[in-house]
Each structure stands twice: as structure tokens, then as C-alpha cells.
Design an enzyme around this catalytic site. Structure first.
Site, mmCIF file in Angstrom:
data_model
loop_
_atom_site.group_PDB
_atom_site.id
_atom_site.type_symbol
_atom_site.label_atom_id
_atom_site.label_comp_id
_atom_site.label_asym_id
_atom_site.label_seq_id
_atom_site.Cartn_x
_atom_site.Cartn_y
_atom_site.Cartn_z
ATOM 1 N N PRO A 1 0.831 -1.204 0.000
ATOM 2 C CA PRO A 1 0.000 0.000 0.000
ATOM 3 C C PRO A 1 0.866 1.255 0.000
ATOM 4 O O PRO A 1 1.891 1.321 0.663
ATOM 5 C CB PRO A 1 -0.785 -0.107 1.309
ATOM 6 C CG PRO A 1 -0.785 -1.554 1.636
ATOM 7 C CD PRO A 1 0.516 -2.092 1.108
ATOM 8 N N GLU A 2 0.443 2.219 -0.757
ATOM 9 C CA GLU A 2 1.164 3.478 -0.827
ATOM 10 C C GLU A 2 0.618 4.448 0.214
ATOM 11 O O GLU A 2 -0.410 4.202 0.835
ATOM 12 C CB GLU A 2 1.047 4.055 -2.243
ATOM 13 C CG GLU A 2 1.670 3.167 -3.301
ATOM 14 C CD GLU A 2 3.165 2.913 -3.079
ATOM 15 O OE1 GLU A 2 3.870 3.813 -2.582
ATOM 16 O OE2 GLU A 2 3.612 1.802 -3.402
ATOM 17 N N LYS B 1 4.001 4.675 6.457
ATOM 18 C CA LYS B 1 3.083 3.568 6.183
ATOM 19 C C LYS B 1 2.652 2.843 7.455
ATOM 20 O O LYS B 1 2.055 1.785 7.382
ATOM 21 C CB LYS B 1 3.713 2.603 5.197
ATOM 22 C CG LYS B 1 3.888 3.235 3.818
ATOM 23 C CD LYS B 1 4.425 2.253 2.827
ATOM 24 C CE LYS B 1 4.584 2.909 1.473
ATOM 25 N NZ LYS B 1 5.082 1.970 0.468
ATOM 26 N N ARG C 1 -2.099 -12.356 2.419
ATOM 27 C CA ARG C 1 -0.734 -12.841 2.198
ATOM 28 C C ARG C 1 0.096 -12.914 3.469
ATOM 29 O O ARG C 1 1.223 -13.365 3.452
ATOM 30 C CB ARG C 1 -0.043 -11.969 1.150
ATOM 31 C CG ARG C 1 -0.754 -12.101 -0.205
ATOM 32 C CD ARG C 1 -0.070 -11.365 -1.298
ATOM 33 N NE ARG C 1 1.184 -12.031 -1.651
ATOM 34 C CZ ARG C 1 2.048 -11.523 -2.517
ATOM 35 N NH1 ARG C 1 1.803 -10.374 -3.098
ATOM 36 N NH2 ARG C 1 3.160 -12.165 -2.793
#
Length: 143
Positions: free
Chosen positions: A2-3, A60, A127
Site C-alpha cells: 500500500p502506498e 506507512k 498474504r
């Protein structure tokens, strides 16, 4: 991975759902990889009954400031993210997409929070590359 805009969108979603509310229920998946350095049972005890006073982000990493420490800090990994039900069987995803066919809570949920007065959040990570930790001071401690 994710950015920054996606992490900020998740922060805004969590703030809408959780800020000022008490956490009434905490369900954690038994996943020692995602729950780094803390057992899911310990994590649930640290959050249950606490009020969310603020939702912060640095880069992040995203965390909830609670009325008592420790605070939960999250990193989404490549595919993780927060989800909230939007009503009518539609799931609102942190990126703003709606998925009418989605189940609630989402598949691969690692953390499911319920708040007083309504409101739910789920962190899903298929994941298992994201991390959920507890920290006394996320700004001063290494994530």
C-alpha cells in the site's frame, strides 16, 4: 505494498468509524506471524474496553491512540488493509471501493473490532505480510 494515500485513506476510515468510541469486542486470528511479538489473546485484552481518542499515521505505519497504553500499531504489508461494513450487505473498503458481493467480515480477517453504539472494523491480510504490534509510544519506538 500500500502506498501513502492508501494508508491515509485507511486512517480516515478508521477515524470515521472508531474515534471517540469504546472498543466492545476484539476478535483476533491465531496468527503469530501477523501478530508480531504479542499473542492474539494479549492483544485483545489490551484493546477491549478502551476508548479510541485519535488515529495517527507516520509513513506507512498507522496506530490507534487509546485512553490507556499500550497502543496498537499496524503495517499493511502488500495486500492488507482495513474494511468497514457500509450497510445493506455492501462492504466499504479503505480504498473507497464498494463490493456488493463481499462477505462480512472479509476473508482473511486477522483483527475484527466492534465499537459501542455500532461500528465495526476488520483488518484483512491474505498474504500475511502485514504486522500488528503493541507499542507504548509509536512515535518514539521502532515499529
Amino acid at each position: 505494498m500500500p502506498e501513502l494515500p492508501e494508508v491515509e485513506a485507511a486512517r480516515a476510515l478508521i477515524q470515521r468509524v472508531a474515534r471517540g468510541r469504546r472498543i466492545t469486542s476484539v476478535q483476533c486470528a491465531p496468527d503469530p506471524i501477523v501478530f508480531e511479538g504479542v499473542s492474539p489473546a494479549r492483544f485483545a485484552r489490551a484493546l477491549r474496553g478502551r476508548r479510541v481518542t485519535a488515529v495517527r499515521r507516520h509513513g506507512k505505519h498507522l496506530w490507534l491512540e487509546l485512553d490507556r497504553r499500550p497502543w496498537p500499531i499496524f503495517h499493511f504489508g502488500m495486500t492488507g488493509g482495513f474494511h468497514a461494513p457500509a450497510g445493506g450487505g455492501v462492504r466499504l473498503i479503505a480504498h473507497g471501493r464498494r463490493d456488493p458481493a463481499a462477505q462480512w467480515p472479509p476473508r482473511f480477517t486477522k483483527l475484527h473490532l466492534t465499537f459501542e453504539g455500532g461500528g465495526e472494523l476488520a483488518l484483512a491480510d491474505g498474504r500475511r505480510l502485514g504486522r500488528i504490534r503493541l507499542r507504548e509510544d509509536p512515535r518514539a519506538e521502532s515499529p
